[in-house]
Design an enzyme around this catalytic site. Structure first.
Site, short mmCIF file in Angstrom:
data_model
loop_
_atom_site.label_atom_id
_atom_site.label_comp_id
_atom_site.label_asym_id
_atom_site.label_seq_id
_atom_site.Cartn_x
_atom_site.Cartn_y
_atom_site.Cartn_z
N LEU A 39 0.98 12.03 4.32
CA LEU A 39 0.62 11.25 3.09
C LEU A 39 -0.89 11.79 2.57
CD1 LEU A 39 -1.39 9.04 4.31
CD2 LEU A 39 0.66 8.15 5.17
N SER A 40 -1.10 11.25 1.35
CA SER A 40 -2.29 11.60 0.66
C SER A 40 -2.81 10.20 0.64
CB SER A 40 -2.42 12.12 -0.63
OG SER A 40 -3.71 12.60 -1.00
N CYS A 41 -4.23 10.08 0.76
CA CYS A 41 -4.75 8.52 0.73
C CYS A 41 -6.38 8.38 0.55
CB CYS A 41 -4.32 8.07 1.88
SG CYS A 41 -5.45 8.35 3.44
N THR A 73 -1.63 6.77 -1.41
CA THR A 73 -1.60 7.10 -2.81
C THR A 73 -0.21 7.93 -2.90
OG1 THR A 73 -3.26 8.84 -2.67
CG2 THR A 73 -3.86 6.91 -3.53
N HIS A 74 0.19 8.80 -1.99
CA HIS A 74 1.19 9.72 -2.36
C HIS A 74 1.72 10.19 -0.73
CE1 HIS A 74 3.51 13.26 -3.95
NE2 HIS A 74 2.75 14.06 -3.14
#
Length: 409
Positions: free
Chosen positions: A69-71, A60-61
């Protein structure tokens, strides 16, 4: 019920069925919240099929450095960690790593009160996105903070449950200080190059593990001083990753993969879907030389052919190494994979044979018998510790088989 809602409900039911077949969401309350929470609303940029794919994380980011990353974690991982966390009604919960807000919504349902949940992330864009999603889904009571997850959120401590959805190399001092007596802590910890989702109970000033599963997450930002890495090829394509208390000199291994390969096979086989990560876990108890070799998937097999590209155990001894490998074996219509080791350098044969001996010892009980892990504060003196000790910054990991005996063979 509209068509889109019905389709999402059907996908969610299929997701839960597959997750349970994997052995997760075994707690009725975990199955309940997974079934009732619309995961797709927290990842609107993903298709419903991707949102409810039980094996797929949804990115997601991506942070500005492009490396992290963000997920939304894969649903089977979410279920595994919630099973481990064992949230009870009324628990106060700290989540490290806000992600999409989906996990915080599940925690709020389990705790029975959204205001009991605190989540923190270092990236302001991530926390803003999580806050929006939580509010839209009716969980605006969740307390969302932007800050260093390693510091926790002391103003709302102590916590009955702490869960990290980022991978720390150590257990930060602040987390210790913010645990209530009898609290549970679940985190994907790293030692000897591997990452494992570990669940602890905080008792008598120490953390006692009662669940230990293979797991992998984005690293906790700023928590990288203890894990080192370095290339062993001149083009820097193949690297080793090791802990700071290990003696690994990458320069001594430059060119070693160009030397003749010595291969030893163990006679031990696994099915294609059968886990073998217990070999690595075992080696973290029995051999201080084990770490990780990272060989990208596009490296030719004749150069380096580990059992898993990017993430395989390796024994390093001065100017020699041996890493876990496999080969296809067919018996009639059955296909299995034999475990072995490829060695390079002057001690190649010795290391490969030793690796295979460890594989055979692991195979006696497979993953039905895992070592015990207890984590103590860094100030704990040696005479109070019995087993294989791995020193971190804020804590001391102690791994044992058979009530403190280091080896079980």
């Amino acid at each position: 019920m509209d068509t889109n809602t019905a389709a999402a409900d059907a996908l969610r039911a299929t997701m839960i069925e597959k997750v349970r077949k994997m052995g997760f969401a075994q707690r009725p309350e975990v199955e309940r919240v997974l079934r009732s929470t619309p995961r797709h609303e927290f990842v609107p940029e993903a298709s419903p099929d991707d949102a409810y794919n039980p094996y797929q994380a949804v990115i997601t980011h991506r942070f500005s450095d492009g490396a992290s990353l963000s997920c939304a974690s894969a649903p089977f991982v979410v279920a595994m960690m919630l099973d481990q966390l064992d949230v009870r009604h009324g628990n106060r919960i700290l989540e490290i790593g806000a992600g999409t807000g989906y996990n915080a919504s599940l925690l709020a349902e389990l705790a029975g009160d959204a205001s009991n949940v605190v989540t923190i992330d270092i990236d302001a864009e991530v926390t803003a996105q999580a806050s929006r999603a939580l509010t839209a889904a009716g969980y605006d009571g969740v307390r969302v903070f932007t800050g260093d997850g390693a510091a926790g959120v002391p103003e709302h401590a102590p916590y009955d449950r702490v869960i990290a959805t980022v991978s720390p190399w150590d257990i930060p001092r602040a987390w210790w200080e913010q645990l209530a007596p009898g609290a549970r802590l679940v985190a994907p910890l790293r030692w000897r190059g591997q990452s494992r989702g570990v669940a602890f109970t905080y008792t008598n000033g120490r953390l006692v593990c009662d669940s230990n599963e293979l797991s992998g997450f984005v690293y906790l930002v700023g928590d990288d001083e203890g894990e080192l890495s370095g290339p062993i090829t001149h083009d820097e394509a193949i690297k080793l990753h090791w802990d700071r208390d290990q003696v690994v000199v990458p320069e001594a291994l430059h060119g070693v993969l160009g030397e003749p390969r010595s291969t030893v096979w163990s006679g031990i086989t696994v099915a294609g879907d059968e886990p073998y990560d217990g070999v690595w876990l075992r080696l973290t108890v029995t051999d201080p030389r084990v770490c990780r070799i990272n060989a990208p998937a596009d490296i030719p097999a004749e150069v380096c052919d580990p059992i898993q590209a990017g993430r395989s155990p390796v024994l390093v001894d001065g100017d020699s190494l041996a890493y876990l490998a496999s080969r296809r074996r067919e018996t009639g219509s059955a296909v299995r994979w034999e475990l072995g080791a490829h060695g390079h350098g002057p001690a190649a044969v010795y290391l490969a044979e030793h690796f295979c001996a460890e594989v055979r010892a692991w195979s006696v009980h497979r993953d039905q018998r895992k070592p015990q892990l207890v984590v103590y504060p860094a100030s704990t003196p040696d005479h109070d510790l019995h087993g294989t000790i791995i020193d971190k910054t804020h804590s001391r990991f102690v791994l044992t088989y058979d009530n403190g005996r280091r080896r079980d063979r």
